[in-house]
Motif scaffolding. Structure first.
Motif, PDB file in Angstrom:
ATOM      1  N   ASP A   2       0.838  -1.202   0.000  1.00 17.84           N
ATOM      2  CA  ASP A   2       0.000   0.000   0.000  1.00 17.84           C
ATOM      3  C   ASP A   2       0.875   1.254   0.000  1.00 17.84           C
ATOM      4  OD1 ASP A   2       0.849   0.454   2.625  1.00 17.84           O
ATOM      5  OD2 ASP A   2      -1.120   0.243   3.518  1.00 17.84           O
ATOM      6  N   LEU A   3       0.225   2.392  -0.213  1.00 23.82           N
ATOM      7  CA  LEU A   3       0.969   3.652  -0.334  1.00 23.82           C
ATOM      8  C   LEU A   3       1.721   4.015   0.941  1.00 23.82           C
ATOM      9  CD1 LEU A   3      -1.432   5.958  -2.372  1.00 23.82           C
ATOM     10  CD2 LEU A   3       0.612   4.778  -3.151  1.00 23.82           C
ATOM     11  N   LEU A   4       1.117   3.783   2.085  1.00 23.94           N
ATOM     12  CA  LEU A   4       1.776   4.132   3.345  1.00 23.94           C
ATOM     13  C   LEU A   4       3.058   3.326   3.514  1.00 23.94           C
ATOM     14  CD1 LEU A   4       1.753   5.799   5.909  1.00 23.94           C
ATOM     15  CD2 LEU A   4       0.278   4.075   6.946  1.00 23.94           C
ATOM     16  N   ASP A   5       2.997   2.032   3.256  1.00 21.94           N
ATOM     17  CA  ASP A   5       4.202   1.205   3.354  1.00 21.94           C
ATOM     18  C   ASP A   5       5.260   1.650   2.353  1.00 21.94           C
ATOM     19  OD1 ASP A   5       3.176  -0.366   5.397  1.00 21.94           O
ATOM     20  OD2 ASP A   5       2.434  -1.908   4.038  1.00 21.94           O
ATOM     21  N   ALA A   6       4.838   1.950   1.135  1.00 27.22           N
ATOM     22  CA  ALA A   6       5.785   2.390   0.096  1.00 27.22           C
ATOM     23  C   ALA A   6       6.466   3.691   0.506  1.00 27.22           C
ATOM     24  CB  ALA A   6       5.068   2.549  -1.242  1.00 27.22           C
ATOM     25  N   ALA A   7       5.711   4.629   1.060  1.00 27.85           N
ATOM     26  CA  ALA A   7       6.279   5.914   1.490  1.00 27.85           C
ATOM     27  C   ALA A   7       7.253   5.718   2.651  1.00 27.85           C
ATOM     28  CB  ALA A   7       5.167   6.882   1.873  1.00 27.85           C
ATOM     29  N   ARG A   8       6.901   4.845   3.582  1.00 26.10           N
ATOM     30  CA  ARG A   8       7.808   4.576   4.712  1.00 26.10           C
ATOM     31  C   ARG A   8       9.109   3.956   4.229  1.00 26.10           C
ATOM     32  NH1 ARG A   8       4.676   3.138  10.147  1.00 26.10           N
ATOM     33  NH2 ARG A   8       2.922   4.545   9.822  1.00 26.10           N
ATOM     34  N   GLN A   9       9.002   3.008   3.300  1.00 21.89           N
ATOM     35  CA  GLN A   9      10.200   2.336   2.802  1.00 21.89           C
ATOM     36  C   GLN A   9      11.112   3.285   2.041  1.00 21.89           C
ATOM     37  OE1 GLN A   9       9.295  -1.240   0.654  1.00 21.89           O
ATOM     38  NE2 GLN A   9       8.394  -2.230   2.432  1.00 21.89           N
ATOM     39  N   VAL A  10      10.548   4.092   1.139  1.00 27.82           N
ATOM     40  CA  VAL A  10      11.396   4.982   0.350  1.00 27.82           C
ATOM     41  C   VAL A  10      11.992   6.095   1.209  1.00 27.82           C
ATOM     42  CG1 VAL A  10       9.640   6.623  -0.488  1.00 27.82           C
ATOM     43  CG2 VAL A  10      11.625   6.057  -1.920  1.00 27.82           C
ATOM     44  N   LYS A  22      14.192  13.188   7.099  1.00 31.70           N
ATOM     45  CA  LYS A  22      13.887  12.337   5.955  1.00 31.70           C
ATOM     46  C   LYS A  22      12.388  12.328   5.678  1.00 31.70           C
ATOM     47  CE  LYS A  22      17.733   9.141   6.470  1.00 31.70           C
ATOM     48  NZ  LYS A  22      18.091   7.707   6.481  1.00 31.70           N
ATOM     49  N   VAL A  23      12.044  12.412   4.397  1.00 27.59           N
ATOM     50  CA  VAL A  23      10.650  12.393   3.975  1.00 27.59           C
ATOM     51  C   VAL A  23      10.505  11.394   2.834  1.00 27.59           C
ATOM     52  CG1 VAL A  23       8.707  13.763   3.079  1.00 27.59           C
ATOM     53  CG2 VAL A  23      10.415  14.840   4.580  1.00 27.59           C
ATOM     54  N   GLY A  24       9.419  10.639   2.871  1.00 25.37           N
ATOM     55  CA  GLY A  24       9.101   9.719   1.786  1.00 25.37           C
ATOM     56  C   GLY A  24       7.714  10.018   1.258  1.00 25.37           C
ATOM     57  N   ALA A  25       7.529   9.834  -0.027  1.00 26.84           N
ATOM     58  CA  ALA A  25       6.215  10.045  -0.646  1.00 26.84           C
ATOM     59  C   ALA A  25       5.939   8.900  -1.606  1.00 26.84           C
ATOM     60  CB  ALA A  25       6.167  11.380  -1.400  1.00 26.84           C
ATOM     61  N   ALA A  26       4.692   8.487  -1.620  1.00 26.72           N
ATOM     62  CA  ALA A  26       4.243   7.476  -2.576  1.00 26.72           C
ATOM     63  C   ALA A  26       2.928   7.960  -3.146  1.00 26.72           C
ATOM     64  CB  ALA A  26       4.066   6.124  -1.894  1.00 26.72           C
ATOM     65  N   LEU A  27       2.813   7.899  -4.473  1.00 26.96           N
ATOM     66  CA  LEU A  27       1.570   8.338  -5.093  1.00 26.96           C
ATOM     67  C   LEU A  27       1.009   7.229  -5.964  1.00 26.96           C
ATOM     68  CD1 LEU A  27       2.039   9.035  -8.353  1.00 26.96           C
ATOM     69  CD2 LEU A  27       3.215  10.995  -7.393  1.00 26.96           C
ATOM     70  N   ARG A  28      -0.281   7.285  -6.121  1.00 25.77           N
ATOM     71  CA  ARG A  28      -0.955   6.370  -7.025  1.00 25.77           C
ATOM     72  C   ARG A  28      -1.414   7.170  -8.228  1.00 25.77           C
ATOM     73  NH1 ARG A  28      -2.449   1.765  -5.409  1.00 25.77           N
ATOM     74  NH2 ARG A  28      -2.925   2.459  -3.296  1.00 25.77           N
ATOM     75  N   PHE A  35       4.189   5.195  -7.639  1.00 23.73           N
ATOM     76  CA  PHE A  35       5.497   5.820  -7.844  1.00 23.73           C
ATOM     77  C   PHE A  35       5.947   6.411  -6.517  1.00 23.73           C
ATOM     78  CE2 PHE A  35       3.362   5.823 -11.902  1.00 23.73           C
ATOM     79  CZ  PHE A  35       4.345   5.370 -12.759  1.00 23.73           C
ATOM     80  N   VAL A  36       7.249   6.374  -6.248  1.00 24.73           N
ATOM     81  CA  VAL A  36       7.763   6.845  -4.970  1.00 24.73           C
ATOM     82  C   VAL A  36       8.853   7.892  -5.168  1.00 24.73           C
ATOM     83  CG1 VAL A  36       7.204   4.695  -3.769  1.00 24.73           C
ATOM     84  CG2 VAL A  36       9.463   4.966  -4.818  1.00 24.73           C
ATOM     85  N   GLY A  37       9.095   8.650  -4.112  1.00 22.90           N
ATOM     86  CA  GLY A  37      10.162   9.637  -4.110  1.00 22.90           C
ATOM     87  C   GLY A  37      10.575   9.935  -2.680  1.00 22.90           C
TER      88      GLY A  37
END
Length: 130
Positions: A2-10, A22-28, A35-37
């Motif tokens: 999910d997006l939350l997990d993806a944002a935490r990982q990136v 540190k900041v992570g972002a994941a978008l659908r 996509f992540v950044g």
């Protein structure tokens, strides 16, 4: 994933040697692709890149131009919102009802929309090109 997990990982990949923030972002994207950044700081402050901008750039590089939701994760007492520049970038590829979820590492969360964060957004219609 999910997006939350993806944002935490990136977020773990962020390059933040100056601020330590540190900041992570994941978008659908509208297609459903994720996509992540992450933020990438630079010694020539403020020439770094925000996590949201990185995720948007990855989306565009992947051939997509429409957002359906985004999650932004950072450490802190309260969820952090996208900066003004990133709000404008989100407005370029999303609509006012774009879902924006801001979260902390310990689970605090704030859900909102782009219209709530950027009322009166400037867009192509304001330039007479829409």
């Amino acid at each position: 994933m999910d997006l939350l997990d993806a944002a935490r990982q990136v977020r773990e990949n962020a390059h933040a040697p100056y601020s330590g923030f540190k900041v992570g972002a994941a978008l659908r994207a509208e297609s459903g692709r994720i996509f992540v950044g992450c933020n990438v700081e630079n010694a020539a402050y403020p020439e770094g890149t925000c996590a949201e901008a990185g995720a948007i750039a990855a989306m565009v590089a992947g051939g997509e131009t429409g957002l359906s939701e985004i999650v932004v994760v950072a450490a802190g007492e309260v969820p952090v919102s996208p900066c003004g520049g990133c709000r404008q970038k989100l407005a370029e590829f999303g609509t006012g009802d774009l879902r924006i979820i801001m979260a902390t590492l310990d689970g605090k969360r704030r859900d909102t929309t782009l219209a709530a964060l950027l009322p009166g957004a400037f867009g192509a219609a304001d330039m007479g090109t829409a």
